[in-house]
Write a protein that holds these residues in place. Structure first.
Motif, short mmCIF file in Angstrom:
data_model
loop_
_atom_site.label_atom_id
_atom_site.label_comp_id
_atom_site.label_asym_id
_atom_site.label_seq_id
_atom_site.Cartn_x
_atom_site.Cartn_y
_atom_site.Cartn_z
N PHE A 1 31.08 41.25 51.85
CA PHE A 1 32.23 41.85 51.21
C PHE A 1 33.19 40.77 50.72
CE2 PHE A 1 30.76 45.04 54.25
CZ PHE A 1 30.58 46.11 53.39
N TRP A 2 33.79 41.03 49.55
CA TRP A 2 34.63 40.05 48.88
C TRP A 2 35.89 40.70 48.32
CZ3 TRP A 2 32.31 35.30 49.15
CH2 TRP A 2 30.94 35.30 49.41
N LEU A 3 36.94 39.90 48.18
CA LEU A 3 38.12 40.27 47.41
C LEU A 3 38.22 39.30 46.25
CD1 LEU A 3 40.78 40.71 50.24
CD2 LEU A 3 39.50 42.52 49.06
N THR A 4 38.53 39.81 45.08
CA THR A 4 38.73 38.97 43.91
C THR A 4 39.60 39.73 42.93
OG1 THR A 4 37.67 37.56 42.25
CG2 THR A 4 36.63 39.70 42.67
N GLY A 5 39.82 39.13 41.80
CA GLY A 5 40.58 39.76 40.73
C GLY A 5 40.28 39.04 39.44
N SER A 6 40.71 39.62 38.35
CA SER A 6 40.49 38.97 37.07
C SER A 6 41.15 37.59 37.09
CB SER A 6 41.03 39.84 35.94
OG SER A 6 42.38 40.13 36.16
N ALA B 1 28.58 43.81 36.54
CA ALA B 1 28.70 45.24 36.83
C ALA B 1 30.05 45.82 36.36
CB ALA B 1 28.53 45.47 38.33
N LEU B 2 30.95 44.96 35.91
CA LEU B 2 32.28 45.39 35.48
C LEU B 2 32.34 45.39 33.96
CD1 LEU B 2 34.36 43.18 37.95
CD2 LEU B 2 33.64 45.57 38.27
N ASP B 3 32.33 46.55 33.35
CA ASP B 3 32.30 46.61 31.89
C ASP B 3 33.58 46.09 31.24
OD1 ASP B 3 33.88 48.74 32.69
OD2 ASP B 3 32.79 50.24 31.53
N TRP B 4 34.65 45.93 31.98
CA TRP B 4 35.92 45.45 31.45
C TRP B 4 36.17 43.98 31.74
CZ3 TRP B 4 38.60 43.40 35.44
CH2 TRP B 4 38.27 43.85 36.73
N ALA B 5 35.24 43.30 32.43
CA ALA B 5 35.52 42.00 33.02
C ALA B 5 35.61 40.83 32.05
CB ALA B 5 34.48 41.69 34.09
N GLY B 6 34.98 40.92 30.92
CA GLY B 6 34.96 39.74 30.04
C GLY B 6 33.86 38.78 30.47
N ASP B 7 34.07 37.50 30.17
CA ASP B 7 32.97 36.55 30.40
C ASP B 7 32.96 35.98 31.82
OD1 ASP B 7 33.94 33.33 29.89
OD2 ASP B 7 35.32 34.94 29.32
N LEU B 8 31.76 35.76 32.29
CA LEU B 8 31.51 35.26 33.64
C LEU B 8 32.17 33.90 33.86
CD1 LEU B 8 30.05 35.38 36.38
CD2 LEU B 8 28.00 34.50 35.22
N GLU B 9 32.10 33.02 32.88
CA GLU B 9 32.62 31.66 33.04
C GLU B 9 34.12 31.65 33.35
OE1 GLU B 9 30.62 32.62 30.46
OE2 GLU B 9 28.82 31.70 31.34
N SER B 10 34.87 32.56 32.73
CA SER B 10 36.31 32.59 33.01
C SER B 10 36.59 33.04 34.44
CB SER B 10 37.06 33.47 32.00
OG SER B 10 36.68 34.82 32.13
#
Length: 117
Positions: free
Chosen positions: A43-48, A96-105
């Motif tokens: 389990f993880w916590l994160t944010g944009s 899995a997050l359609d709103w997330a944008g690019d992985l690198e950021s």
């Protein structure tokens, strides 16, 4: 720290959670709503991408309370700074997050904390 199987199942079902951290400067409790993620069987916590007070609080005071609908869990946060581990974890979460944008950021600029039960 260990939790019961019942508490583990509750955490698996509940994506939106609240956490209470200890303020890094004030030493006062700070409660916020956030999302928990499951990746690599943990389990993880994160944010944009961006800075987060809750993350700075967990870095300063790793023990915090994870609030679920019907229980509070005393847990510990492990901030993840290793680039390879961040890439692996975000590689599961972000697509899995359609709103997330690019992985690198996300790898470069998002907080990432493993919830140690």
């Amino acid at each position: 720290m260990t939790i019961s199987e019942e508490a583990l199942r509750a955490l698996e079902r509940q994506r939106t959670v609240e956490i209470t951290t200890v303020g890094r400067r004030s030493a006062q409790p700070r409660r916020i709503e956030t999302w928990r993620y499951l990746a690599a069987g943990r389990f993880w916590l994160t944010g944009s991408p961006g800075t987060r007070d809750w993350y700075a609080n967990v870095v300063a005071h790793p023990d915090f309370i994870l609030h679920l609908k019907d229980r509070d869990l005393a847990v510990r946060g492990r901030p993840v700074t290793d680039p390879d581990e961040r890439a692996r974890v975000f590689g599961e979460i972000v697509p899995a997050l359609d709103w997330a944008g690019d992985l690198e950021s996300w790898i470069a600029g998002s907080p990432l904390v493993e919830i140690e039960l």
